[in-house]
Design a protein around this motif. Sequence first.
Motif, PDB file in Angstrom:
ATOM      1  N   TYR A 157       2.131  -7.807  20.808  1.00 35.30           N
ATOM      2  CA  TYR A 157       1.619  -7.751  19.571  1.00 35.30           C
ATOM      3  C   TYR A 157       2.353  -8.121  18.638  1.00 35.30           C
ATOM      4  O   TYR A 157       3.744  -7.766  18.785  1.00 35.30           O
ATOM      5  CB  TYR A 157       0.942  -6.277  19.284  1.00 35.30           C
ATOM      6  N   THR A 176       4.718  -6.072  12.596  1.00 36.82           N
ATOM      7  CA  THR A 176       4.381  -6.436  11.347  1.00 36.82           C
ATOM      8  C   THR A 176       4.874  -5.310  10.388  1.00 36.82           C
ATOM      9  O   THR A 176       4.638  -4.131  10.643  1.00 36.82           O
ATOM     10  CB  THR A 176       2.710  -6.046  11.257  1.00 36.82           C
ATOM     11  N   CYS A 227       5.443  -2.562   7.614  1.00 37.37           N
ATOM     12  CA  CYS A 227       4.705  -1.853   6.950  1.00 37.37           C
ATOM     13  C   CYS A 227       5.303  -0.695   6.112  1.00 37.37           C
ATOM     14  O   CYS A 227       6.766  -0.684   6.381  1.00 37.37           O
ATOM     15  CB  CYS A 227       3.461  -1.143   7.921  1.00 37.37           C
ATOM     16  N   GLU A 278      -1.657  -2.462  17.863  1.00 39.34           N
ATOM     17  CA  GLU A 278      -2.698  -1.965  17.336  1.00 39.34           C
ATOM     18  C   GLU A 278      -4.226  -2.270  18.281  1.00 39.34           C
ATOM     19  O   GLU A 278      -4.277  -3.392  18.605  1.00 39.34           O
ATOM     20  CB  GLU A 278      -3.126  -2.754  15.832  1.00 39.34           C
ATOM     21  N   ARG A 295      -0.045  -1.969   4.669  1.00 43.10           N
ATOM     22  CA  ARG A 295       0.500  -3.364   5.127  1.00 43.10           C
ATOM     23  C   ARG A 295      -0.412  -4.424   4.476  1.00 43.10           C
ATOM     24  O   ARG A 295      -1.240  -4.238   4.204  1.00 43.10           O
ATOM     25  CB  ARG A 295       0.528  -3.476   6.618  1.00 43.10           C
ATOM     26  N   ARG A 319      -2.581  -7.584   4.896  1.00 48.77           N
ATOM     27  CA  ARG A 319      -3.563  -8.248   5.876  1.00 48.77           C
ATOM     28  C   ARG A 319      -4.347  -9.330   5.121  1.00 48.77           C
ATOM     29  O   ARG A 319      -4.916  -8.915   4.034  1.00 48.77           O
ATOM     30  CB  ARG A 319      -4.623  -7.252   6.287  1.00 48.77           C
ATOM     31  N   SER A 320      -4.165 -10.702   5.736  1.00 49.25           N
ATOM     32  CA  SER A 320      -4.835 -11.748   4.965  1.00 49.25           C
ATOM     33  C   SER A 320      -4.657 -11.793   3.485  1.00 49.25           C
ATOM     34  O   SER A 320      -5.312 -11.964   2.651  1.00 49.25           O
ATOM     35  CB  SER A 320      -6.148 -11.752   5.075  1.00 49.25           C
ATOM     36  N   THR A 354      -3.754  -9.320   1.415  1.00 53.77           N
ATOM     37  CA  THR A 354      -4.278  -8.291   0.613  1.00 53.77           C
ATOM     38  C   THR A 354      -3.496  -6.950   1.144  1.00 53.77           C
ATOM     39  O   THR A 354      -3.449  -6.834   2.396  1.00 53.77           O
ATOM     40  CB  THR A 354      -5.800  -8.059   0.624  1.00 53.77           C
ATOM     41  N   SER A 368      -3.623  -3.407   2.690  1.00 53.14           N
ATOM     42  CA  SER A 368      -4.494  -2.734   3.219  1.00 53.14           C
ATOM     43  C   SER A 368      -3.789  -1.286   3.786  1.00 53.14           C
ATOM     44  O   SER A 368      -2.709  -1.075   4.052  1.00 53.14           O
ATOM     45  CB  SER A 368      -4.724  -3.476   4.599  1.00 53.14           C
ATOM     46  N   THR A 403      -4.216   2.465   6.086  1.00 58.92           N
ATOM     47  CA  THR A 403      -5.278   2.855   7.417  1.00 58.92           C
ATOM     48  C   THR A 403      -4.304   4.421   7.315  1.00 58.92           C
ATOM     49  O   THR A 403      -3.228   4.493   7.229  1.00 58.92           O
ATOM     50  CB  THR A 403      -4.863   2.173   8.602  1.00 58.92           C
TER      51      THR A 403
END
Length: 122
Positions: A38, A41, A43, A62, A85, A87-88, A90, A92, A94
Motif C-alpha cells: 500500500y 500516505t 496523515c 487500508e 488525510r 483524498r482526491s 479534498t 477526508s 475517518t
Amino acid sequence: MSHRSKPPSGNVVDWNNPDLQSLLSKTEGWSLDKRGVYTPTPCELHVGWGAGTGRPATLVYERDAVLVVETRFAIPKGEHVRVDRVRSGTMSSTWGIVADGREGFRDEDRVNGVYVHWVHTR
C-alpha cells in the motif's frame, strides 16, 4: 441427544520429530508485514474525542474497515482516533478505535521509534 466428536483426520503429527523441530525452528522470529503493498500516505492523527490538534502519522495500509497507521508515539488500545488525510484533493476524516498497537519490528522502525496501530473504523 448424542454428541458426536469429529473423527480423526488420519494424519498423526509427531511434534517431537527432530526433522519437524528443525523446520519449525527456522520460522522463529518470522512475522507477517503487509506494509509495502500500500502506498504510504501522510496523515494527521487526532487522539481522543476532543483532540484539538493532530499529530503527524502515516497511513500504511487500508482495507475494508481497518486502517494501519504508523506513529512516533504509542496509543492505548480502545482509544478513539480521527485520521485526517487528503483524498482526491479534498480533506477526508475517518473515525475509529485503536484495536491493537505495538512497537515496529523492522530495524528502521526501532531506530525511528515507530509504533504500528490497527484502527477499526466500524
